[in-house]
Design a protein around this motif. Sequence first.
Motif, mmCIF file in Angstrom:
data_model
loop_
_atom_site.group_PDB
_atom_site.id
_atom_site.type_symbol
_atom_site.label_atom_id
_atom_site.label_comp_id
_atom_site.label_asym_id
_atom_site.label_seq_id
_atom_site.Cartn_x
_atom_site.Cartn_y
_atom_site.Cartn_z
ATOM 1 N N GLU A 34 0.833 -1.208 0.000
ATOM 2 C CA GLU A 34 0.000 0.000 0.000
ATOM 3 C C GLU A 34 0.869 1.260 0.000
ATOM 4 N N LEU A 35 1.947 1.226 0.795
ATOM 5 C CA LEU A 35 2.818 2.402 0.899
ATOM 6 C C LEU A 35 3.480 2.676 -0.451
ATOM 7 N N SER A 36 3.951 1.626 -1.083
ATOM 8 C CA SER A 36 4.614 1.791 -2.367
ATOM 9 C C SER A 36 3.635 2.329 -3.406
ATOM 10 N N ASN A 62 12.972 -14.713 7.341
ATOM 11 C CA ASN A 62 12.890 -15.935 6.541
ATOM 12 C C ASN A 62 12.309 -15.607 5.175
ATOM 13 N N GLU A 63 11.148 -16.221 4.921
ATOM 14 C CA GLU A 63 10.471 -15.905 3.661
ATOM 15 C C GLU A 63 9.273 -15.049 3.972
ATOM 16 N N ILE A 64 8.868 -14.182 3.052
ATOM 17 C CA ILE A 64 7.654 -13.415 3.317
ATOM 18 C C ILE A 64 6.459 -14.371 3.319
ATOM 19 N N LEU A 65 5.449 -14.041 4.083
ATOM 20 C CA LEU A 65 4.209 -14.828 4.198
ATOM 21 C C LEU A 65 4.501 -16.311 4.462
ATOM 22 N N SER A 66 5.379 -16.568 5.415
ATOM 23 C CA SER A 66 5.851 -17.945 5.608
ATOM 24 C C SER A 66 4.747 -18.932 5.992
ATOM 25 N N SER A 67 3.611 -18.446 6.542
ATOM 26 C CA SER A 67 2.560 -19.408 6.918
ATOM 27 C C SER A 67 1.591 -19.679 5.757
ATOM 28 N N PHE A 68 1.843 -19.064 4.617
ATOM 29 C CA PHE A 68 0.954 -19.277 3.466
ATOM 30 C C PHE A 68 1.600 -20.233 2.468
ATOM 31 N N ASP A 69 0.795 -20.663 1.494
ATOM 32 C CA ASP A 69 1.373 -21.656 0.585
ATOM 33 C C ASP A 69 2.325 -21.006 -0.433
ATOM 34 N N ASP A 70 3.090 -21.891 -1.073
ATOM 35 C CA ASP A 70 4.182 -21.448 -1.914
ATOM 36 C C ASP A 70 3.732 -20.536 -3.060
ATOM 37 N N SER A 71 2.590 -20.878 -3.684
ATOM 38 C CA SER A 71 2.177 -20.091 -4.853
ATOM 39 C C SER A 71 1.796 -18.670 -4.419
ATOM 40 N N LEU A 72 1.211 -18.544 -3.241
ATOM 41 C CA LEU A 72 0.852 -17.210 -2.753
ATOM 42 C C LEU A 72 2.112 -16.403 -2.422
ATOM 43 N N ARG A 73 3.105 -17.089 -1.857
ATOM 44 C CA ARG A 73 4.360 -16.398 -1.525
ATOM 45 C C ARG A 73 5.024 -15.860 -2.788
ATOM 46 N N ARG A 74 5.023 -16.707 -3.830
ATOM 47 C CA ARG A 74 5.661 -16.280 -5.093
ATOM 48 C C ARG A 74 4.897 -15.119 -5.710
ATOM 49 N N TYR A 75 3.571 -15.217 -5.637
ATOM 50 C CA TYR A 75 2.720 -14.154 -6.196
ATOM 51 C C TYR A 75 2.988 -12.825 -5.473
ATOM 52 N N ALA A 76 3.048 -12.902 -4.129
ATOM 53 C CA ALA A 76 3.269 -11.676 -3.347
ATOM 54 C C ALA A 76 4.646 -11.091 -3.635
ATOM 55 N N THR A 77 5.663 -11.968 -3.757
ATOM 56 C CA THR A 77 7.026 -11.497 -4.042
ATOM 57 C C THR A 77 7.049 -10.760 -5.386
ATOM 58 N N GLN A 79 4.502 -9.347 -7.009
ATOM 59 C CA GLN A 79 3.731 -8.101 -6.962
ATOM 60 C C GLN A 79 4.489 -7.000 -6.218
ATOM 61 N N LEU A 80 5.134 -7.376 -5.109
ATOM 62 C CA LEU A 80 5.859 -6.363 -4.331
ATOM 63 C C LEU A 80 7.032 -5.815 -5.144
ATOM 64 N N THR A 81 7.761 -6.722 -5.784
ATOM 65 C CA THR A 81 8.910 -6.292 -6.579
ATOM 66 C C THR A 81 8.445 -5.378 -7.708
ATOM 67 N N LYS A 82 7.330 -5.774 -8.331
ATOM 68 C CA LYS A 82 6.786 -4.968 -9.430
ATOM 69 C C LYS A 82 6.405 -3.564 -8.952
ATOM 70 N N HIS A 86 11.684 -3.109 -2.213
ATOM 71 C CA HIS A 86 12.953 -3.825 -2.198
ATOM 72 C C HIS A 86 12.901 -4.849 -1.068
ATOM 73 N N LEU A 87 13.005 -6.151 -1.426
ATOM 74 C CA LEU A 87 12.910 -7.207 -0.407
ATOM 75 C C LEU A 87 14.301 -7.595 0.088
ATOM 76 N N VAL A 88 14.471 -7.585 1.396
ATOM 77 C CA VAL A 88 15.772 -7.935 1.969
ATOM 78 C C VAL A 88 15.577 -9.054 2.977
#
Length: 223
Positions: A34-36, A62-77, A79-82, A86-88
Motif C-alpha cells: 500500500e505504501l509503495s 525468513n520468507e515473506i508470508l511464511s505461513s501461506f502456501d508457496d504459490s501465494l508467496r511467489r505471487y506476493a514477491t 507483486q511487491l517487486t513490481k 525492495h525485499l531484503v
Amino acid sequence: MLSDVPGLSEEEKSRLLHCVVVGGGPTGVEFSGELSDFILKDVRQTYAHVKDYIHVTLIEANEILSSFDDSLRRYATKQLTKSGVHLVRGIVKDVKPQKLILTDGTEVPYGLLVWSTGVGPSPFVKSLEFPKSPGGRIGIDEWLRVPSAPDVFAIGDCSGFLESTGKPVLPALAQVAERQGKYLANLLNKIGKDGGGRSNSGKEVELGGPFALQASGKHGNYR
Ligand SMILES: Cc1cc2nc3c(=O)[nH]c(=O)nc-3n(C[C@H](O)[C@H](O)[C@H](O)COP(=O)(O)OP(=O)(O)OC[C@H]3O[C@@H](n4cnc5c(N)ncnc54)[C@H](O)[C@@H]3O)c2cc1C
C-alpha cells in the motif's frame, strides 16, 4: 517535507525518504504494498523532487508470508517487486534513531520505520500449564481439544496444533478462527445430542471427522 529543506546532503535526503518495514507477515506485506502504491501514484506527483530518492524496503528474517502456501508467496514477491518494494532477507539486531543494524553488520539508514513482526502469545496464555504448540500457543489435537484437560477446547489465535498431530501451523487469521468456531459449535451440539453435557462427556462420544482447514481462492489465500 523534511527532505525538501535546502542544504541537505544527498545521503541525508535518501535516508529521510527511505521507508523500512520490518516483518514480512500479512500486515508487513500489505502495508509495504500500500505504501509503495501511495508513493508511486500520489507522492511522486505532488512532490516531484522526491522521485529519485524515495524507496520502500521490506526486511524479513525468513520468507515473506511464511505461513501461506508457496504459490501465494511467489505471487506476493512478484507483486511487491513490481511495485518497487525492495525485499531484503535479514535479521534486525538493533534499532538506532536513524538506522537499523542487521546481524551480518549491515547498516540500514531510515527516515520512517514500521515494525511489524507479529503478535506472540499473551502472558496469560504463556502462564497456562497446558502443553504448547510450536510458537507457544495452547496445544490442541485434531478435534480442537486440549488433550490434558478433556472439557477444554481452544480456538483462534491463542491455539495451535500440537507437534504430535503432525498438522501444519495454523495461520493466525480471522478466517481460521471463524472456521474453528463453526466446527466447534457443531461438535459441541453433537456431544450434547449424544448425551453429553457432563464433565468428561467428550471422551465417551464419537466425535466424527477432525477439524480440517482448507485454503480457498486461486492462490490458496485464507484471507
Ligand atoms: C493488523 C492486523 C490485520 C489483520 N488482518 C487480517 C485479515 O485481513 N484477515 C484475517 O483473516 N485476519 C486478519 N488478522 C488476524 C485476525 O485479526 C485474528 O486472526 C483474529 O482476530 C483472531 O481471532 P481470535 O478470536 O482468536 O482473537 P481476538 O480477535 O484477538 O480476540 C480475543 C479477545 O479476547 C479478549 N481477551 C484476551 N484475554 C482475555 C482474558 N484473559 N479474559 C477475557 N477476555 C480476554 C481480547 O480482549 C480480545 O477481544 C489481522 C490481525 C492484525 C493484527
